[in-house]
Design a protein around this motif. Sequence first.
Motif, PDB file in Angstrom:
ATOM      1  N   GLY A  55       0.812  -1.214   0.000  1.00  0.00           N
ATOM      2  CA  GLY A  55       0.000   0.000   0.000  1.00  0.00           C
ATOM      3  C   GLY A  55       0.838   1.254   0.000  1.00  0.00           C
ATOM      4  O   GLY A  55       1.995   1.239   0.421  1.00  0.00           O
ATOM      5  N   LEU A  56       0.244   2.337  -0.481  1.00  0.00           N
ATOM      6  CA  LEU A  56       0.961   3.617  -0.516  1.00  0.00           C
ATOM      7  C   LEU A  56       1.341   4.075   0.886  1.00  0.00           C
ATOM      8  O   LEU A  56       2.351   4.729   1.083  1.00  0.00           O
ATOM      9  CB  LEU A  56       0.126   4.691  -1.210  1.00  0.00           C
ATOM     10  CG  LEU A  56       0.052   4.573  -2.730  1.00  0.00           C
ATOM     11  CD1 LEU A  56      -0.914   5.610  -3.303  1.00  0.00           C
ATOM     12  CD2 LEU A  56       1.434   4.718  -3.360  1.00  0.00           C
ATOM     13  N   ASP A  57       0.526   3.714   1.880  1.00  0.00           N
ATOM     14  CA  ASP A  57       0.815   4.106   3.261  1.00  0.00           C
ATOM     15  C   ASP A  57       1.687   3.085   3.983  1.00  0.00           C
ATOM     16  O   ASP A  57       1.965   3.230   5.167  1.00  0.00           O
ATOM     17  CB  ASP A  57      -0.480   4.325   4.030  1.00  0.00           C
ATOM     18  CG  ASP A  57      -1.247   3.030   4.283  1.00  0.00           C
ATOM     19  OD1 ASP A  57      -0.903   1.976   3.684  1.00  0.00           O
ATOM     20  OD2 ASP A  57      -2.194   3.063   5.086  1.00  0.00           O
ATOM     21  N   ALA A  58       2.104   2.013   3.282  1.00  0.00           N
ATOM     22  CA  ALA A  58       2.972   0.952   3.804  1.00  0.00           C
ATOM     23  C   ALA A  58       2.311   0.109   4.887  1.00  0.00           C
ATOM     24  O   ALA A  58       2.968  -0.639   5.591  1.00  0.00           O
ATOM     25  CB  ALA A  58       4.308   1.513   4.306  1.00  0.00           C
ATOM     26  N   GLY A  59       0.983   0.192   4.998  1.00  0.00           N
ATOM     27  CA  GLY A  59       0.264  -0.523   6.041  1.00  0.00           C
ATOM     28  C   GLY A  59      -0.091  -1.969   5.724  1.00  0.00           C
ATOM     29  O   GLY A  59      -0.729  -2.633   6.532  1.00  0.00           O
TER      30      GLY A  59
END
Length: 156
Positions: free
Chosen positions: A55-59
């Motif tokens: 994910g773009l948020d690294a989550g």
Amino acid sequence: MKRTCQIFSQMADVLRLFGNAVVLYVCLIASQSFAETDSTQGKTLYIDFCARCHGLDAGGNGPDAADLETQPLDLKKIADRRNGVWPMLEVMSILDGYLKSTNPRDDMPVITELNEGPTIEFDTGNGLVTSVPAKLVALTEYLEAIQSPKPESYVP
């Protein structure tokens, strides 16, 4: 004739001074551009190679995450999962696949592109400096920068 030589000599001095200033200016611009690129390179590499799964948020919630056998990890919690310790070499090894034994799951690809391009000097923590792919270090440092909470200590 003597006066003409003095004029040419003064002109040459001015040109040398001007030339040195131009060279200095070009070097300054180049180093600023490199610094800007270097600080964003890790994020760009993350988006190119990791965001689809993590994910773009690294989550761990990227668009391809649902299709994987194992849920991708929250990359902002690497240090947190290791009691606040940031394991630089372990993360680098997972990314480049050098020590396949550190791969956290079968779905995690080896990112061979990180080994391409220029290298930089890297202190492995034992006083030895070695040449390491710059992209690999940039991506690892980006992951370190997004840790939440921030690492309390570091191991190479």
